[in-house]
Enzyme design. Sequence first.
Site, PDB file in Angstrom:
ATOM      1  N   LYS A  85       1.331 114.097  27.751  1.00  8.19           N
ATOM      2  CA  LYS A  85       2.163 113.542  28.810  1.00  8.19           C
ATOM      3  C   LYS A  85       2.802 114.676  29.603  1.00  8.19           C
ATOM      4  O   LYS A  85       3.186 115.710  29.033  1.00  8.19           O
ATOM      5  CB  LYS A  85       3.234 112.656  28.158  1.00  8.19           C
ATOM      6  CG  LYS A  85       4.152 111.915  29.098  1.00  8.19           C
ATOM      7  CD  LYS A  85       5.128 111.061  28.281  1.00  8.19           C
ATOM      8  CE  LYS A  85       6.142 110.344  29.133  1.00  8.19           C
ATOM      9  NZ  LYS A  85       7.083 109.534  28.312  1.00  8.19           N
ATOM     10  N   SER A 160       7.812 105.064  29.944  1.00  6.91           N
ATOM     11  CA  SER A 160       7.382 106.093  30.860  1.00  6.91           C
ATOM     12  C   SER A 160       6.018 106.701  30.538  1.00  6.91           C
ATOM     13  O   SER A 160       5.435 107.408  31.372  1.00  6.91           O
ATOM     14  CB  SER A 160       8.429 107.218  30.890  1.00  6.91           C
ATOM     15  OG  SER A 160       8.574 107.818  29.620  1.00  6.91           O
ATOM     16  N   SER A 184       9.808 104.346  25.607  1.00 10.70           N
ATOM     17  CA  SER A 184       8.837 104.918  26.540  1.00 10.70           C
ATOM     18  C   SER A 184       7.435 105.052  25.979  1.00 10.70           C
ATOM     19  O   SER A 184       6.480 105.209  26.736  1.00 10.70           O
ATOM     20  CB  SER A 184       9.313 106.294  27.013  1.00 10.70           C
ATOM     21  OG  SER A 184      10.359 106.163  27.943  1.00 10.70           O
TER      22      SER A 184
END
Length: 478
Positions: A85, A160, A184
């Site tokens: 990520k 996220s 997230s």
Amino acid sequence: MNGAFTIGRMSISADEYRSWDAVEMARLVRSGQVTPAELADAARALMAERSDLGAVAAHAPATPPADVPPPGPAGPLAGVPFAVKELIGWPGLPWTFGSRLFAGHRTEEYSPYAARIRDAGLQVLGSTTSSEFGLLGSTETALHGVTGNPWRVGVSAGGSSGGSAALVAAGVLPMAHGDDAGGSLRVPAALTGVVGFKPTNQRPTPVGPEMPGLGRLVVEHCISRTVRDSAAFLAATERTGADAVHPPVGVVRGPARDRLRIAVLGATLMGAAPHPAVARELRRAADLCASLGHDVVDAAPLDVSGPALSRGFFGAAAQTMAVVAASVTPLLGRPPGPEELEPFTLELIEWGATLGPDEDAVRAAAFADGTRAYLRLFERADVVLSPTVARPPWPVGHLSPDAGREVLIRRTEEAVGYTPIHNMSSCPGMSLPLGQDDGLPVGMHIAARPGADALLLALAYELEQAAPWPAAPWPGGA
């Protein structure tokens, strides 16, 4: 790319490649049936095919720079394609935090956590998209645009860690990195029909120095399609040395024989009932657990102040962003503005500046009260079963960063009303794709007391075997 392509001595279809999880890929590499380069070529081809998802933040060069050490050749997941990520630094890739503010920023060093990924032997082929600084539950940014859900056009992949969830759900990668400060990792897993596990806080190797505000809530792990991949990744990245906060779990390989006491929690932290379709899937999941011989009982709504927890969480986020903004102000010669930061981030910083000097103490008290209330559930239960999110997957734009701070916080409270408490209380929590509504995934969440990661993984194995979850409908596939 549904036709055949050659991997090693086998000619396979794209769907066959997608059928391998990370543990199987690692086995094929060890046995000499495939090479890491062949797996990487296949993954890159699928990344190109699914560029419509907008899930890749940056591609790693096919030939890494000379100063980037290669993956561990003998690691437990050697040769498996992977992505990190964009909130984590990785040598050879931009480190943008999903924000124009850090466009072009890079690191040349491995954090302790990144080093564990490298030493596991994983091939990092790129970085995945995130909402700006991981603040929102939908991955829609000014830097990269919208990350879509493989299940349906126009539906959010969540956030996220939306890019990682989308790539895994689409079968491009068997698993991908994510992090979780309030859901997230688990929220996008729920919206895309894959597995999202948040281990006990501080069990994984930390990513780097703790940031003020949200720092202590953040836990690193991966999003995967199978429970065994999540278990294998935890074993490869958890702390095992003198700095281990909890006794290492090791590799959990399957279900346990012990029958558990499972408490079913329906109401959100705000005291609201979930969407009727989500409530229906929660009851089906509870019935599944009962059919497996577990003792399933309903739990009363938590005796917590949802508004206080929400204010504390977003106040912590505001504090984190204020520190970030202050750190770059000398470089810019001014505070960052709309050219660098999205509207929600700017509004959050502005709101945070209005909070009083006792805000840290108020937040700590709210988190402590919430933790005590949640941990009381484990006085009579081994596991808490709840939805992961309170509504079915939402459309793109529902949590867009330009929707306004008050609207976004209210919508987040309504949808993401279960997962933040696990970061506050340090409890391990996992979203499993056990439900569906109107052809879209509905994730169910299981949680255990701090340190009981092995118990949670064993239950997840059992549920996966009892009710195998479907794969996302990729082009030419299911």
